[in-house]
Design an enzyme around this catalytic site. Structure first.
Site, PDB file in Angstrom:
ATOM      1  N   ARG A   1      52.228 -44.511  48.384  1.00  0.00           N
ATOM      2  CA  ARG A   1      51.762 -43.200  48.825  1.00  0.00           C
ATOM      3  C   ARG A   1      52.788 -42.125  48.454  1.00  0.00           C
ATOM      4  O   ARG A   1      53.993 -42.360  48.515  1.00  0.00           O
ATOM      5  CB  ARG A   1      51.544 -43.198  50.336  1.00  0.00           C
ATOM      6  CG  ARG A   1      50.848 -41.942  50.834  1.00  0.00           C
ATOM      7  CD  ARG A   1      50.782 -41.877  52.341  1.00  0.00           C
ATOM      8  NE  ARG A   1      50.072 -43.004  52.940  1.00  0.00           N
ATOM      9  CZ  ARG A   1      49.742 -43.057  54.221  1.00  0.00           C
ATOM     10  NH1 ARG A   1      50.076 -42.044  55.027  1.00  0.00           N
ATOM     11  NH2 ARG A   1      49.113 -44.105  54.714  1.00  0.00           N
TER      12      ARG A   1
ATOM     13  N   ARG B   1      28.440 -28.602  89.316  1.00  0.00           N
ATOM     14  CA  ARG B   1      29.110 -29.162  90.491  1.00  0.00           C
ATOM     15  C   ARG B   1      28.187 -30.069  91.307  1.00  0.00           C
ATOM     16  O   ARG B   1      28.601 -31.133  91.775  1.00  0.00           O
ATOM     17  CB  ARG B   1      29.625 -28.020  91.375  1.00  0.00           C
ATOM     18  CG  ARG B   1      30.382 -28.501  92.615  1.00  0.00           C
ATOM     19  CD  ARG B   1      30.664 -27.329  93.555  1.00  0.00           C
ATOM     20  NE  ARG B   1      31.418 -26.271  92.900  1.00  0.00           N
ATOM     21  CZ  ARG B   1      32.743 -26.249  92.811  1.00  0.00           C
ATOM     22  NH1 ARG B   1      33.452 -27.227  93.333  1.00  0.00           N
ATOM     23  NH2 ARG B   1      33.342 -25.249  92.215  1.00  0.00           N
TER      24      ARG B   1
END
Length: 233
Positions: free
Chosen positions: A70, A162
């Site tokens: 890489r 809620r």
């Protein structure tokens, strides 16, 4: 129809030093990703993208290829997965080697199952998708998520939820952190791992674990043991 598995394993790791080759139940952890890819019999090549000679040697020992190292620019903390994959596929293309499909597999995925890889490719091909990757369902409805201020006072992000029952709220999912199976021509054009034509393979909580720190590592060990116990029952 050519397919390649690309296992992305750079050498640096701050939170868990040498994480990608740390021992996990008698094997370097990267070995589990390599062996799952090989045992799936899906791929023309299983390669490891790394900047590290020790990782390279271990990868080759377990049956992967490391045809090139890489680049330095894609070997730091800021390197994205898409950029690494593009580099690999472009390097192959420059030598005249192209692929129809690529599967990016993370090196710390010891819970990855062969059948999950196989199912992902079947879905990708049969539905002509851009990509497929495993997902996990959030254990609690995100519509009822809380926020907390500097005084530890708690409020809801969505107060309108809620009083709603959890089972009435839409389920939400997150990336399981194991792999991305990609249509290569589409990926070259979009340079993105998923799109509106991407699909998820839902796993249960015992089938995947993102490993970012030592606590995550211990949870992965627990899940690995659990899976083995289930096999032996």
């Amino acid at each position: 129809m050519k397919k390649i598995a690309i296992i992305t394993a750079r050498g640096g790791s701050k939170r868990i030093p040498r994480k990608n080759i740390k021992d996990f139940f008698g094997k370097p952890i990267i070995a589990y990703s390599i062996l799952a890819a090989l045992q799936s019999k899906l791929f023309d090549e299983v390669m490891v993208s790394t900047d590290d000679e020790e990782i390279k040697n271990i990868a080759i020992e377990y049956g992967a290829t490391v045809p090139f190292m890489r680049s330095e620019k894609n070997s730091d903390d800021h390197s994205g997965t898409a950029e690494v994959l593009l580099e690999v596929l472009e390097t192959y293309a420059q030598s005249g080697k192209t692929f129809d499909y690529a599967c990016c597999i993370y090196p710390t995925a010891p819970l990855l199952k062969v059948k999950t890889l196989q199912k992902a490719f079947e879905l990708l091909e049969s539905k002509n998708l851009d990509s497929v990757f495993p997902v996990l369902r959030f254990g609690f409805p995100i519509q009822r998520a809380l926020k907390m201020d500097s005084e530890s006072l708690v409020t809801m992000f969505q107060p309108e939820n809620r009083t709603k029952r959890s089972q009435d709220l839409e389920p939400a999912f997150h990336d399981a952190g194991q792999f991305y199976f990609l249509n290569v021509p589409v990926f070259f054009e979009a340079k993105a791992l998923w799109s509106s034509k991407s699909a998820g393979i839902e796993l249960n909580e015992m089938e995947a674990q993102d490993i970012d720190n030592l606590a995550d590592w211990e949870i992965a060990e627990f899940k690995f043991n659990y899976q083995n116990q289930q096999k032996n029952q």
